[in-house]
Scaffold this active site. Structure first.
Site, mmCIF file in Angstrom:
data_model
loop_
_atom_site.group_PDB
_atom_site.id
_atom_site.type_symbol
_atom_site.label_atom_id
_atom_site.label_comp_id
_atom_site.label_asym_id
_atom_site.label_seq_id
_atom_site.Cartn_x
_atom_site.Cartn_y
_atom_site.Cartn_z
ATOM 1 N N ASP A 237 -12.196 9.724 10.605
ATOM 2 C CA ASP A 237 -12.277 9.996 9.259
ATOM 3 C C ASP A 237 -13.025 10.785 8.932
ATOM 4 O OD1 ASP A 237 -13.625 9.717 5.815
ATOM 5 O OD2 ASP A 237 -15.429 9.264 7.059
ATOM 6 N N GLU A 296 -8.718 12.627 9.696
ATOM 7 C CA GLU A 296 -8.622 13.722 8.183
ATOM 8 C C GLU A 296 -9.429 14.882 8.614
ATOM 9 O OE1 GLU A 296 -10.906 12.251 4.503
ATOM 10 O OE2 GLU A 296 -12.258 12.626 6.535
#
Length: 565
Positions: A237, A296
């Protein structure tokens, strides 16, 4: 616990149709493009499970790990290679689990460690790999480190970004950075006037200081904990955000922070993040060649994105440039060309995605179900790896009429207070729980009501309602995924463009031609081969030929077709 390798997916699909295409290189067993030595991730189809909204096993209205485990056979039958699980760690749930209080524990509302281990084991037994979300840019404000920092522990404070405010008494934030969720990226420390802490997202998500070696050591240990349990990799993330520019300089514009944009930002896509990813690649490879890292990374250009997938960094990076392309041939072709060219420079596969838990579902974004179905076939025909978001195989639209009182997206909640709207508060609409059955209090999501209300008509979009219906979006996805597995030219192989009429995109893969018509009306063109699949289910080769000249076809409006070349 000792590392356990994932069980490879069986190479002969039990659900393949009797008349599925065969080639000399593929008499029935392993499809020719499935070459383990190249890396399973290079052409994998990976299904994102938003755990809180997938399946609820205990009736509390929130999806959980036992619920996911119960639905694993559905994913195996769908034809995906792996599932990516959004965070299920212990968390106060200020941001759907992306505010982690304990990276080694399962949130008791979602299960326990035994449930996580059983899920991984059962997924492997079905030939599915499991990727976990890891959240290294920030922790929860309830993480023990941050609680110690608030109590004045100097060592703990150095693991975050604390700074004195501007002004005579430090009454102004230390710099002009804005949160992605709206408003200043700084909050005051309770009880210490003039002292602030950094949070690029919600105030409950303080950013970690990755210049502190203790942070590196802790996350190495966390990754090993889950790798020892048997997981096959991590989706990282905010992989582009862990390192901030030295000195935390002002931006000078006061503009709202965005996850991606043309502007260079001192807290996103800093060169220092790449050393973290190199270290994690070495850690993953110590467990064997099949454990992967997926970034990401919202980089401003495909060229910057390619830096995250150099041979010694992540195995994949999400290609958000494709997701952001409009329903336009020129845009789509440019994004595909740029993405593939950038990835090729570093020898990495390109990834493709149309929807996820942070953006408006592509059925709504593109303007119709017909376009969504066509876009899915285009995506599945491209070289590289594909990510599917739960429910897109059902053709779910964005839920745009949720009552304000049920929304839980911190971007929405903060925008309501401060008028700034980092992500416009739209993320709840794509997170409404999955409909599994045509009836019931939550359409089979669980035995009771769901944490976000589902529209009354979602029963007609459920797995139960669509299964076996040859006209349904679910059966379109199932057929496309079977063909993708069987056709030797689909996957990590070459692609070339073909000449096509205005508004039409045509590409060739070994053994396949894919044609996308973005026009609102049918268009004629030469027949490229034998029809395999059309996103407009009632169209057949015969109906396409009707009214067209010899050797020509009338391709439906807003459609995509696959042809055996």
């Amino acid at each position: 616990m000792t590392p356990r390798p994932a069980t490879p997916r069986p190479t002969t699909p039990a659900t393949a149709p009797a008349d599925a295409p065969r080639t000399a290189a593929d008499p029935g067993p392993a499809p020719a493009h499935r070459t383990p030595s190249l890396g399973w991730w290079r052409d994998a189809v990976i299904y994102q499970v938003y755990v809180r909204s997938f399946a609820d096993s205990d009736g509390d209205g929130v999806g959980d790990l036992p619920g996911v485990r119960k639905r694993l056979p559905y994913l195996a039958e769908l034809g995906v290679d792996a599932l990516w699980l959004t965070p299920f760690y212990a968390s106060p749930q200020a941001d759907g689990g992306y505010d982690v209080a304990d990276y080694r524990a399962v949130d008791p509302r979602l299960g326990d460690l035994a449930d996580a281990e059983a899920l991984v084991d059962e997924a492997h037994a079905l030939g599915l790999r499991v990727i976990l979300d890891i959240v290294p840019n920030h922790t929860s404000h309830q993480h023990p480190w941050f609680q110690r920092a608030l109590a004045g522990d100097a060592g703990a404070r150095d693991r975050y970004h604390f700074a004195r405010g501007k002004g005579v008494r430090g009454e102004e934030p230390p710099n002009d950075w804005q949160s992605v969720f709206g408003g200043p990226a700084w909050s005051r420390v309770p009880g210490e006037p003039g002292l602030w802490y950094l949070h690029l997202f919600a105030p409950q998500q303080p950013d970690l200081n990755w210049r502190n070696p203790r942070v590196h050591e802790e996350f190495d240990a966390v990754l090993r904990f889950w790798l020892d349990l048997g997981v096959d990799g991590f989706r990282i993330d905010v992989a582009h955000g862990m390192v901030k520019a030295e000195g935390l300089p002002d931006i000078g514009t006061g503009a709202q922070a965005r996850m991606v944009g043309a502007q260079e930002l001192p807290f996103f896509d800093q060169d220092g993040v790449h050393e973290i990813h190199r270290a994690w690649r070495r850690l993953l490879e110590s467990y064997g060649p099949d454990r992967i890292g997926v970034a990401e990374a919202w980089a401003p250009t495909p060229e910057r994105l390619a830096l995250y997938v150099r041979p010694d960094e992540c195995h994949q990076a999400f290609n958000f440039h494709f997701l952001r392309a409009g329903w336009d041939v020129a845009q789509l072709r440019a994004v595909i060309e740029e993405s593939m060219a950038a990835a090729t420079t570093v020898g990495a596969p390109t990834t493709w995605v149309l929807s996820n838990h942070d953006v408006v579902r592509h059925r709504t974004r593109l303007g119709s179900l017909a376009r969504a179905r066509a876009a899915a076939l285009l995506m599945l025909a491209l070289p590289g790896s594909v990510y599917l978001y739960q429910g897109e195989e059902l053709g779910l639209p964005e839920v745009t009429e949720l009552p304000d009182e049920v929304r839980q997206d911190p971007a929405f909640l903060r925008a309501a207070r401060e008028t700034a709207g980092g992500q416009e508060g739209l993320r709840d609409g794509c997170r409404v729980p999955m409909p599994w059955t045509a009836g019931g209090p939550s359409f089979g999501f669980g035995p009771g009501e769901s944490w976000l209300p589902q529209p009354p008509g979602w029963g007609t979009l459920s797995v139960q309602a669509q299964t076996g219906d040859p006209l349904s979006t679910l059966e379109l996805y199932r057929t496309a995924l079977r063909l993708r597995r069987l056709l030797p030219g689909l996957g990590d192989t070459a692609m070339q463009w073909l000449r096509a009429p205005e508004g039409v995109l045509a590409l060739s893969r070994p053994g396949l031609v894919c044609v996308l018509n973005t026009r609102p009306a049918a268009v004629e063109m030469p027949a490229p081969g034998e029809l395999l699949l059309c996103s407009v289910p009632e169209e057949s080769r015969e109906s396409m030929e009707a009214g067209a000249g010899p050797g020509r076809l009338r391709l439906p409006a807003n459609s995509c077709t696959w042809w055996a070349a």
